[in-house]
Design an enzyme around this catalytic site. Structure first.
Site, PDB file in Angstrom:
ATOM      1  CG  ASP A   1      -1.711   1.226   1.402  1.00 43.82           C
ATOM      2  OD1 ASP A   1      -1.702   2.060   0.470  1.00 43.82           O
ATOM      3  OD2 ASP A   1      -2.369   1.370   2.451  1.00 43.82           O
TER       4      ASP A   1
ATOM      5  CD  GLU B   1      33.213  15.995   4.657  1.00 48.79           C
ATOM      6  OE1 GLU B   1      34.418  16.149   4.434  1.00 48.79           O
ATOM      7  OE2 GLU B   1      32.416  16.953   4.747  1.00 48.79           O
TER       8      GLU B   1
ATOM      9  CD  GLU C   1      35.712  12.339   3.107  1.00 48.23           C
ATOM     10  OE1 GLU C   1      35.638  13.519   3.512  1.00 48.23           O
ATOM     11  OE2 GLU C   1      36.311  12.017   2.071  1.00 48.23           O
TER      12      GLU C   1
ATOM     13  CG  HIS D   1      33.154  17.047  -1.296  1.00 51.73           C
ATOM     14  ND1 HIS D   1      34.351  17.167  -0.645  1.00 51.73           N
ATOM     15  CD2 HIS D   1      32.348  17.978  -0.740  1.00 51.73           C
ATOM     16  CE1 HIS D   1      34.281  18.119   0.250  1.00 51.73           C
ATOM     17  NE2 HIS D   1      33.069  18.631   0.220  1.00 51.73           N
TER      18      HIS D   1
ATOM     19  NE  ARG E   1      41.282  20.072  -0.607  1.00 49.16           N
ATOM     20  CZ  ARG E   1      40.818  18.824  -0.573  1.00 49.16           C
ATOM     21  NH1 ARG E   1      39.614  18.571  -0.164  1.00 49.16           N
ATOM     22  NH2 ARG E   1      41.594  17.832  -0.943  1.00 49.16           N
TER      23      ARG E   1
END
Ligand code: GLU
Ligand code: MG
Length: 445
Positions: free
Chosen positions: A50, A130, A192, A241, A313
């Site tokens: 359902d 992370e 991470e 990322h 970065r």
């Protein structure tokens, strides 16, 4: 794996129950549990359920939905007790007419992927989710107190974090995930675990697997794992990322061009141009919570401005340094996704934006190789043609509503439910009076 092999494997693994899993548009994992003796039939005919109470699924009057099992996603859940051992299988959702249901996020991604497989290509993604491990509070709610005192890549053999992270990596590997590295991240209590890139569908399945495995194993150690993008004010948040590339059917990386100064092909540049063009709308899919926009602020290694660069970065898209002979690892790292996203919808949107760039031969602006984007003022950004990501979920949703390419990629049912649920989330937040407002205004107003 076919049905017969799967049943054989399940018996060998001494599994008692199988969780048949799928997600709603928000990325919440749902499950229908099945004892082993019913599985053979389920593999043949699917399983009716359902769908009416699942966010984004059928309306009440047409609530019957069918789960079709994907045997390749079979994995034993390593934290389940021996005496009631469980496995999971991811499923696709079909309507009663036998059509793929267009509100199924996994189906949405599959539909998008078809557009590259038709060209003989594979869309690969290596996601880097992370997360934080917080101290448990014996059932008195969760307070975000980082559980350790480690710093970036710190190693201490007595550190509880190392023990838990090792257990996490073992559990993930036993589930067939090719773990590459696990390390402490910049913030206290932040970690991470990276796994090897895979085609976008497998990568999305892997993200869900990683999230619930990390939560289950952390809980066994009295810790709470959180993939919330910015759980603690003033320190780094958690991103996801995504390292992306396109391969042809011979396994050549289409992003690589030996003759180019950056070793980056024209196709890769168009891919990047497409993602930059759609970035403001794509934000709603890759950074889809109110809290996501507390992470996308200057100063915490998360992107804020819309530009691309080699190594840098602070850019939205980063091209990691090329190492001689490693043509296959040429890739574009998209840095604004976070792990609160539904990976199926996020990856479908990323691919749609990239294909728009490729199909229209777009060229990106100049890469901002030696520029720290956080340090540019508004005038300089304007001069360099560098836009800004949305500052809130509301802004991102308004952009998504204007983006025909992404809307089409999601399909009507997924798009409508997603946008409705997300505006509700925004309104819910907007109505709250926060601690910040009390501190700021109560006495001075
Ligand atoms: N935690 C940072 C983010 O929110 C990223 C740190 C890194 O570069 O790995 O994106
Ligand atoms: Mg990281």
């Amino acid at each position: 794996m076919d049905a017969k092999d799967l049943i054989k494997q399940i018996k060998e693994d001494k599994v008692h129950f199988v969780s048949l899993q799928f997600t709603d548009v928000l990325g919440v994992v749902k499950s229908v549990d099945m004892p082993l003796h019913n599985l053979e039939g389920a593999l043949e005919d699917g399983v009716w359920f359902d769908g009416s109470s699942v966010e984004g699924f059928a309306r009440i009057q047409e609530s019957d939905m069918r789960l079709i099992l994907d045997p390749d996603t079979y994995a034993v859940l390593p934290w389940s007790p021996e005496e009631s051992k469980r496995a999971r299988i991811f499923c696709d959702i079909y309507t009663p007419d036998g059509e793929p249901f267009d509100g199924d996020p996994r189906g949405t991604l599959k539909r998008m992927i078809k557009r590259v497989t038709e060209r003989g290509w594979t869309f690969n993604i290596g996601p880097e989710p992370e997360f934080f491990l917080f101290k448990g509070t014996n059932g008195h709610g969760v307070h975000p107190v980082p559980h350790d005192v480690g710093g970036y890549f710190d190693f201490s053999s007595f550190d509880e974090a190392v023990t838990v992270r090792t257990k996490l990596m073992e559990a993930l590997m036993s589930m067939g995930i090719e773990v590459e590295v696990g390390h402490h991240e910049v913030a206290l209590g932040q970690h991470e675990i990276d796994f090897r890139f895979a085609n976008a569908l497998k990568a999305a399945d892997n993200v869900l697997t990683l999230k619930y495995t990390v939560k289950a194993i952390a809980a066994q150690h009295g810790l709470t794992a959180s993939f919330m993008p910015k759980p603690v004010f003033g320190i780094n948040g958690s991103g996801m990322h995504c390292h992306q590339s396109l391969f042809d059917d011979k396994g050549n990386n289409l992003f690589f061009d030996a003759k180019d100064e950056m070793k980056l092909s024209a196709l890769a540049r168009s891919f990047i141009a497409g993602q930059l063009k759609h970035a403001r709308a794509l934000a709603a899919l890759v950074a889809p919570t109110v809290n996501s926009y507390k992470r996308l602020v200057p100063g915490y290694e998360a992107p804020v401005y819309i530009g691309w660069a080699q190594i840098n970065r602070s850019a939205l898209i980063r091209i990691p340094r090329y190492t001689e002979g490693r043509d296959k690892s040429m890739r574009a790292e998209l840095r604004f996704p976070d792990p609160s996203s539904n990976p199926y919808l996020a990856f479908a949107g990323m691919l749609a934006a990239a294909l728009d760039g490729i199909d229209n031969n777009m060229t990106p602006p100049k890469p901002l190789n030696n520029v720290n984007l956080y340090h540019l003022d508004q005038k300089e950004r304007k001069r360099l043609g560098v836009g800004e990501l949305p500052g809130s979920l509301a802004e991102a949703l308004s952009e998504l509503e204007k983006d025909a390419v992404l809307k089409e990629a999601l399909g009507q049912a997924a798009y409508e439910t997603f946008v409705r649920a997300k505006w509700e989330e925004w309104d819910d937040f907007r109505l709250r009076v926060t601690d910040y407002e009390i501190e700021r205004y109560l006495e001075v107003a």
